[in-house]
Structure formats: C-alpha cells, structure tokens
Design a protein around this motif. Structure first.
Motif, PDB file in Angstrom:
ATOM      1  N   THR A 713      64.388  20.670 102.233  1.00  0.00           N
ATOM      2  CA  THR A 713      63.126  20.524 102.976  1.00  0.00           C
ATOM      3  C   THR A 713      62.319  19.353 102.416  1.00  0.00           C
ATOM      4  O   THR A 713      62.508  18.933 101.276  1.00  0.00           O
ATOM      5  N   GLU A 714      61.411  18.864 103.246  1.00  0.00           N
ATOM      6  CA  GLU A 714      60.540  17.773 102.798  1.00  0.00           C
ATOM      7  C   GLU A 714      59.615  18.247 101.683  1.00  0.00           C
ATOM      8  O   GLU A 714      59.268  17.468 100.782  1.00  0.00           O
ATOM      9  N   ALA A 715      59.226  19.526 101.722  1.00  0.00           N
ATOM     10  CA  ALA A 715      58.352  20.054 100.671  1.00  0.00           C
ATOM     11  C   ALA A 715      59.049  20.008  99.311  1.00  0.00           C
ATOM     12  O   ALA A 715      58.437  19.671  98.287  1.00  0.00           O
ATOM     13  N   GLN A 716      60.335  20.337  99.298  1.00  0.00           N
ATOM     14  CA  GLN A 716      61.094  20.270  98.047  1.00  0.00           C
ATOM     15  C   GLN A 716      61.181  18.824  97.562  1.00  0.00           C
ATOM     16  O   GLN A 716      60.982  18.541  96.375  1.00  0.00           O
ATOM     17  N   ARG A 717      61.482  17.919  98.487  1.00  0.00           N
ATOM     18  CA  ARG A 717      61.567  16.500  98.102  1.00  0.00           C
ATOM     19  C   ARG A 717      60.235  15.996  97.574  1.00  0.00           C
ATOM     20  O   ARG A 717      60.182  15.321  96.541  1.00  0.00           O
ATOM     21  N   ASP A 718      59.151  16.321  98.267  1.00  0.00           N
ATOM     22  CA  ASP A 718      57.841  15.819  97.853  1.00  0.00           C
ATOM     23  C   ASP A 718      57.447  16.361  96.487  1.00  0.00           C
ATOM     24  O   ASP A 718      56.862  15.640  95.671  1.00  0.00           O
ATOM     25  N   TYR A 719      57.766  17.634  96.230  1.00  0.00           N
ATOM     26  CA  TYR A 719      57.438  18.177  94.919  1.00  0.00           C
ATOM     27  C   TYR A 719      58.225  17.446  93.826  1.00  0.00           C
ATOM     28  O   TYR A 719      57.670  17.065  92.787  1.00  0.00           O
ATOM     29  N   LEU A 720      59.513  17.238  94.043  1.00  0.00           N
ATOM     30  CA  LEU A 720      60.344  16.563  93.043  1.00  0.00           C
ATOM     31  C   LEU A 720      59.878  15.136  92.815  1.00  0.00           C
ATOM     32  O   LEU A 720      59.895  14.640  91.683  1.00  0.00           O
ATOM     33  N   LYS A 721      59.431  14.472  93.869  1.00  0.00           N
ATOM     34  CA  LYS A 721      58.869  13.127  93.699  1.00  0.00           C
ATOM     35  C   LYS A 721      57.617  13.180  92.829  1.00  0.00           C
ATOM     36  O   LYS A 721      57.400  12.323  91.965  1.00  0.00           O
ATOM     37  N   SER A 722      56.802  14.206  93.041  1.00  0.00           N
ATOM     38  CA  SER A 722      55.531  14.290  92.322  1.00  0.00           C
ATOM     39  C   SER A 722      55.714  14.506  90.830  1.00  0.00           C
ATOM     40  O   SER A 722      54.834  14.174  90.035  1.00  0.00           O
ATOM     41  N   VAL A 723      56.863  15.092  90.432  1.00  0.00           N
ATOM     42  CA  VAL A 723      57.112  15.315  89.003  1.00  0.00           C
ATOM     43  C   VAL A 723      58.088  14.273  88.449  1.00  0.00           C
ATOM     44  O   VAL A 723      58.651  14.449  87.366  1.00  0.00           O
ATOM     45  N   ALA A 724      58.291  13.190  89.213  1.00  0.00           N
ATOM     46  CA  ALA A 724      59.065  12.024  88.760  1.00  0.00           C
ATOM     47  C   ALA A 724      60.542  12.312  88.543  1.00  0.00           C
ATOM     48  O   ALA A 724      61.164  11.767  87.621  1.00  0.00           O
ATOM     49  N   CYS A 725      61.130  13.174  89.400  1.00  0.00           N
ATOM     50  CA  CYS A 725      62.591  13.307  89.412  1.00  0.00           C
ATOM     51  C   CYS A 725      63.150  12.087  90.133  1.00  0.00           C
ATOM     52  O   CYS A 725      62.723  11.771  91.244  1.00  0.00           O
ATOM     53  N   GLU A 726      64.114  11.393  89.515  1.00  0.00           N
ATOM     54  CA  GLU A 726      64.545  10.108  90.062  1.00  0.00           C
ATOM     55  C   GLU A 726      65.343  10.225  91.354  1.00  0.00           C
ATOM     56  O   GLU A 726      65.095   9.503  92.326  1.00  0.00           O
ATOM     57  N   GLU A 727      66.340  11.129  91.382  1.00  0.00           N
ATOM     58  CA  GLU A 727      67.260  11.155  92.517  1.00  0.00           C
ATOM     59  C   GLU A 727      67.459  12.577  93.018  1.00  0.00           C
ATOM     60  O   GLU A 727      67.146  13.549  92.327  1.00  0.00           O
TER      61      GLU A 727
END
Length: 758
Positions: A713-727
C-alpha cells in the motif's frame, strides 16, 4: 582342528565361480571381511538362525516397506556361507536363493553407508545374479548395515523392488538409516535376552573348570560335607558345615520349594528332568541374602541316595546384568530412557484402551550453542533441559532422549486434546527460562510436535512418525511453536515425496523458470534491481510457486544443481538488462545451503560473473538464518571471500529469527531485508513501527543498506520513506513477473532462457 570362516568363505566363492563358469564373478562375489571370524562370533551372540527369526523386527520391515512404497523389505543376517531372514515381508510363498555369494546384503555389509542399486540389470555386480535373472526378479535394492555394539556388521536392513528406482534420495537414505537404528536397538535387546538365557545355566564347561562351591547332603537334607568355596559363599568356616541342615542356608521364602525338589528326586531316584526353582536366595551367616545359583545332582552310594549341589553366588552377575540393561535402556548423558525403551513403552501404550499422547521436542538452533560455547556447555544445556522436561511432565509419563537435541514425552492414558496441548505448551515455556552454566545465562527455545493414539495412530512407529511430522510443521512456523498432528500432514509428506520424484524430471525437461520482482528506490521510485524467484512450470499442475516444491527441492540431491542454474540464468538476464539501459542494476539471487557444500562456491560465482561480463557489485546473494546456522563455519568463510570479491550479501527475513543480532557482528553483510510481517502493519501498529525503526537504526550502526519486503500500500511506502528506508519491493510496485513482462514494464530488452537445466 581350528576353522577359519573367512577362508571357508573364500573357498566357497572360488567353487561358485568354477561352477558358474563366469570369468567375471571374481568382482561380483562379495568380499570376506578382514574381521570375518570376529563378525561371525558376534553374530552367534544373538542366538538367531534361519529357523529362529526375531518377531520384534517384523514391525521394522513392515514400516520400511510402507514408508518407501516397496513390495519387499527384510532384515538379512549374513552367515559364513548363507544369509537368513531375521524378519521379512513380501517374500511369502517365494523360494529365495539365500547363498551368501549371490546376496546383495553380503555386499552391503562391506560398506559403511547405505548401498543403493537403482537398476540391478545395469550393475556389473548383479546383472546376471540369480536374484535378478530368476524368479525373484530383483531390479532395485537399498540396504544399510546393521552393527553389533562392537561395530561389527551383522547383516543389513534392505528394501527391494522388481522395478528400478532412480529417485532414492539422500532423505530416503537417512530414513532407511533411522529404521536400521531401530533394528539395531531390537537386535541388542535380543542379544541381552540371549545372554540372560545362557546365564540361566550356571555350570557350563567354563564354570566346571573353575573352583566351584559344592555341598554334599543326604535325602534328609543334612549336610555331609562341603568345600572351602561353599563355606566362603555363606560366610562360614569349612568345619561349620557338616551336620547343618541345607535349608538353613536358604532364605525362608525358598525353603519349601527346595525341600519339595529334593523329595521328588528321592522318589524318582534321580535329579534328571527336575528343574531348580528360579530366583533362589541364599542366606549368609550375617543374615544377608544374595542370589544363589544351584545345579543339583544325585546318585545312589552304598544303597543310600546322596546329593551334591554346585553353588554359585550370582550377586556380581546380577549386578552386571542390571548394569548392561541400564546401559541398553538409558541415555548416559541425561539419565533419561533412550529411544529403544521409548519404543517398547509406546508399543505397550498403544495397545491400551486409554491410548497415549506422544510429544517430540527439538531445541531450536542448538548447533549454535554447541559451536559457540563448546560441547561441554552443550551437554550441560541438554542435562538441564532433560531435568525440566521431567519436572514438567506427570509422574506417569516417560521422558526420553531420542538423539542429539531431540526429546520425547509419552503420556499414557491420553488426556484430551486440549490437555495434551497444555502439557506441550507448559514444556515449551519451561525451557524458555535461561539456563545458567558456569555463571553464564544461555537462552534456548524449543518446538514441539504432538500426536495421539488411537486417534492419530494404531502402531508405535506410526505414532512416532506422526508426532515427528507435527514437529516438522511446528518448526516451519519459527521458534517456540507447538503443533498437533492432522491428517493433512501425512498428505503433505506424501506430496513432498512425490515432488522429490518429479523434480528429477523437471530438471531433465527444463521445467524451471525464473520470475523477477523489482526493487525500487523509495525516495523517487527509480528501479535499483530485482530479486530472481524460481517457479515450476508443471506439465499437469501449471505454474507452481516455491511454497509448493521448495521444501522438497532444498533438502534433496538436486538443490545445488538447481541453485547454480538460478545463479547463471539470473546473471545472464541482469547482464542483458544492464546493456539495455538498466545501469546500475543489481540482481538478487537466493542461495541453497547445499550450494556451500557442493563444488567451490567462490569459484562458481566468479566464473558466472566473468561468463556474463558482470561486475561483482551487480550481484547480491541472499541468505537466511537457517543456512547460516546449519553450516556456520563453512558459510562464514565462503561469504567473506565473496564479499572481498565485491559481491553484496543480503540477510533475508531479518527480524524473524533469534540469532540475528549476533550474526550482524559476525557475518560480512551489506544489506538487511526487513521481513514483510513487520512492514504490513507498520502504519497502524506502534509495535511494528518500533521493530522497523530498531532494524533501521541497527543497519545504520553497522553501515548496512536496507530493503523492505512486502510493500502493498501507499501508506506502507510513505511510512518507510519517512523513516529513511532506502529501498523496497512488493505488490505495490509489481508482483514477480516473467523476464518479458519485467522488460516491458521498465522499457528493457528481454532474452530467451540462456540455459536449459539438465
């Protein structure tokens, strides 16, 4: 005149060769072992021969035939010139050539491993063997030697078929070896029983030649004379005996039986045919009792009936017999009963109307404890685990160590399913508390499989097998798991065996294909690489995911071959995509543990990269915790060389195991793959978010990159981006797809399969 059994056997083979007029029978005749004389002597200790089989082995051969789907199974004991069945199934009504020089098992005992003959008609040793060309029509044979306690081969447990089999796997060899151990356990019990039978005759030739205690007495049971040895047995001086009553030297409970025996002999005028009561107890001068052996004789001397009794103090013999039985029934490390004793009690329990429940417990990752802290600490952990198992089980239960780090608990009068599960959970929880050894706290976990009789099984071996299947299922879910047997587990096991057979065809027919799932940079969505995932294009069942066949593949003999094919195919595809716009592009390839044991892993990887013109940083090899723990030292050395070469090493499913933190320090990793189980609920679960943040912090601390799996989901992606997960990778970006679909989605050129797996 002394006889050399090995020499007799050599003469027998020469005579057979001359009679058959076959020049090449020299290589076919099974060799006489260097230890042949000692081997035949050891075989005689079991008191078995062609007319005296061993019924306790019947269930072993029956389960062997059932497990492997073979029409014939047998325990063959190899004599000097013939073999004979200790147990067999499938030979009923057949006349079988039992000469040693034509026996497959006579060859098998010369090998310290499972001997497999896939097709006897193609084997130079057996193609013209009477068992192959004659009525028996043997085409397939698999046999494993059975050894005496001294390591001498007695015979073999074997399975046979009239059709060839080229699919007898390493797993099948291991199962046959396990059944052979059961057969050895039962043979050992027979040896002990036979030893006891012989011990009941206290005055054999050897005993008669040694100083023997003898008492002479008359039919009124009054001692006429005795020798020094007899006086010493009872603690008297030689002069104290004459005139005393014989019965005064016996415990009260046995006097009437001996008096009646002497009276019967007096009436008959002979002691022939009379049986001395068993279990006689002598009475010493100090009042102590001891086991007494008696052989009674009588004759008429000057018209009077005279008796003499040869006596023997059996205290030492009883103690030795008790010690032998203890050694044969007890695990020496933990003092629990051993596997053989457990089987006997299981056989008793399953015949009871109340039934029984069997729990099999296995310590998770015990090899790491042994390898890291040493075998002495490992032994201490096993002893403490045994103590806690006894403490957690009821007083009526049998707690056994069945081998290595595996234990079993047999609960008679089986409680309800819920109560059995509660006992299993209590055992698992009791072993979760730290074990202190030499001031150091050691944390272990266990998994438990549960099966009950008669609900799940009607025979002891079936009950054990079903509990073992439940344990296998429990361990597939992770650590500290409990699972109860259901019928589907047997079907799954059958499916694994079927797939194991079909995998050989899949390899030869090139039915495996690779799918690719993209890995993207979360900050901008750009393509960074892909993970290569194997699929099986089954001719009847269609496209199969790894979950359907990977368990059979990764534990079978084809794992290394298929693993290196995946490596070559994926690298060829990566090289093509890099030449057509995907620069830089990294290809992730999952490894099998078998690849570390086959060939030279480092050389294979280097040759593959060179063959396809790929730089080392274009390849990322993915490992799991199971691979690391199963082959610790070997894997560490190989991965270090690959990392030094420039190849990336990713740790898959990070966070789901218990050894992950220690592995970060020890292994040359370049990337952590955050398991999908933490990603799925991260937007809504504070606990999962805490786990993800902790993994990212650890990765940064160790200088490692990260990729999150299972992003949907986009929510999962956005959260991971917010905590600086690279890929990341997951269905949000793309499901695993064929090379052609991947190329179309990302504007790349695809290529046909570069190599057929054969």
């Amino acid at each position: 005149m002394s006889v050399d059994p090995a020499g007799l056997f050599s003469q027998f083979c020469r005579a057979s060769r001359a009679a058959s007029n076959l020049e090449d029978l020299v290589v076919k005749c099974p060799p006489a072992l260097e230890s042949e004389a000692e081997r035949l002597q050891a075989l005689s200790d079991y008191g078995l021969h062609g007319d005296r089989p061993l019924p306790s082995l019947d269930s072993v051969v029956q389960i062997a035939a059932k497990v492997f789907g073979m029409p014939v199974a047998a325990v063959n004991l190899v004599g000097d010139d013939h073999v004979f069945f200790a147990a067999s199934t499938g030979f009923e009504g057949q006349r079988v050539d039992m000469r040693r020089d034509v026996s497959f098992c006579a060859h098998a005992i010369a090998k310290n491993e499972v001997m497999v003959v896939p097709d006897a008609t193609r084997d130079a040793r057996f193609y013209d063997n009477p068992l192959v060309t004659g009525f028996s029509g043997v085409r397939f044979y698999a046999g494993v030697p059975l050894y005496s306690p001294g390591g001498l081969p007695l015979g073999a447990l074997c399975v046979l078929d009239s059709v060839p089999h080229f699919d007898f796997s390493d797993d099948d060899r291991a199962r046959l070896s396990d059944l052979a151990q059961m057969a050895c356990d039962r043979l050992e019990l027979r040896r002990l029983e036979h030893s006891t039978e012989r011990a009941k005759r206290p005055f054999d030739d050897g005993a008669r030649a040694s100083p023997t205690a003898v008492v002479w007495f008359d039919e009124s049971l009054r001692v006429m004379a005795w020798n020094k040895a007899a006086a010493a047995i009872f603690g008297y001086m030689p002069a104290d005996g004459p005139g005393r009553m014989v019965l005064s030297f016996l415990a009260d409970d046995h006097r009437d039986a001996v008096a009646q025996l002497v009276a019967n002999a007096a009436v008959a005028g002979t002691a022939d045919g009379l049986v001395v009561p068993e279990g006689l107890e002598g009475l010493r001068k100090d009042g102590s009792e001891f086991p007494l052996g008696v052989a009674l004789f009588c004759w008429i001397d000057q018209g009077k009936l005279t008796f003499h009794a040869h006596l023997q103090d059996l205290s030492d013999r009883h103690a030795q017999s008790a010690e032998l039985r203890r050694l044969a029934t007890t695990d020496l490390l933990t003092a629990l009963v051993n596997r053989a004793t457990l089987y006997r009690r299981m056989e008793e329990a399953v015949t009871e109307a109340a039934g029984a429940a069997l729990l099999i417990i296995d310590i998770d990752g015990f090899k790491e404890v042994n390898d890291t802290l040493g075998p002495a600490v490992g032994d201490a952990v096993l002893r403490e685990a045994a103590r806690r198992l006894v403490e957690s089980a009821s007083s009526l239960s049998t707690v056994a160590r069945t081998g290595g780090d595996e234990f079993a608990v047999l609960i008679p009068a089986a409680p309800s399913h819920a109560e059995s599960m509660a006992v299993a959970r209590r055992i698992v929880d009791s072993l979760a508390d730290p074990i202190t050894v030499n001031g150091q706290d050691i944390h272990i976990t266990v998994c438990c499989g549960l099966a009950t009789a008669p609900q799940d099984a009607h025979e002891a071996l079936e009950l054990f097998s079903n509990a073992d299947l439940a344990l296998f299922k429990a361990k597939s879910f992770g650590r500290s798991q409990v699972y109860a047997y259901v019928a589907d587990l047997r079907m799954e096991a059958a499916a694994r065996r079927l797939y194991s057979i079909e995998l050989h065809r899949a390899v030869s027919e090139g039915e495996f294909v690779l799918f690719y799932q993209p890995q993207v940079k979360l900050s901008d969505g750009s393509l960074r690489g892909a993970e290569a995932l194997i699929r099986w294009q089954h001719p009847q069942r269609g496209l199969l995911s790894p979950a359907a066949f990977l368990p059979a593949l990764e534990t079978g003999p084809l794992a290394a071959m298929v693993g290196f094919w995946v490596l070559d195919e994926a690298c060829a595809q990566a090289a093509l995509w890099r030449r057509n716009g995907a620069t830089p592009f990294r290809m992730g390839v999952n490894l099998f543990g078998a690849q570390f044991r086959a060939n030279d892993m480092v050389r294979e990887v280097a040759a593959t990269l060179q063959r396809h013109g790929l730089p080392p940083d274009a390849l990322e090899l993915e490992i799991t915790e199971n691979i690391v723990l199963d082959e610790d030292d070997l894997v560490l050395g190989v991965l270090q060389k690959l990392r030094d070469m420039g190849v990336s090493i990713a740790f898959d499913d990070f966070g789901t195991g218990y050894a992950s933190l220690s592995l970060l320090k020890k292994y040359p990793l370049s990337r952590l793959k955050i398991d999908r189980s933490f990603v799925q609920n991260a937007p809504d679960s504070e606990r999962d978010r805490a786990v993800v943040r902790a993994i990212l912090d650890m990765a940064r601390g160790f200088g490692l990159e990260t990729v999150a799996e299972g992003i949907e989901t986009e929510a999962q992606r956005d959260y991971l981006k917010s905590v600086a997960c690279e890929e990341g990778q997951g269905y949000l970006f793309s499901r695993p797809v064929s090379a052609c679909e991947f190329s179309e989605a990302f504007g790349l050129q695809s290529a046909p399969s570069v190599a057929r797996l054969a």
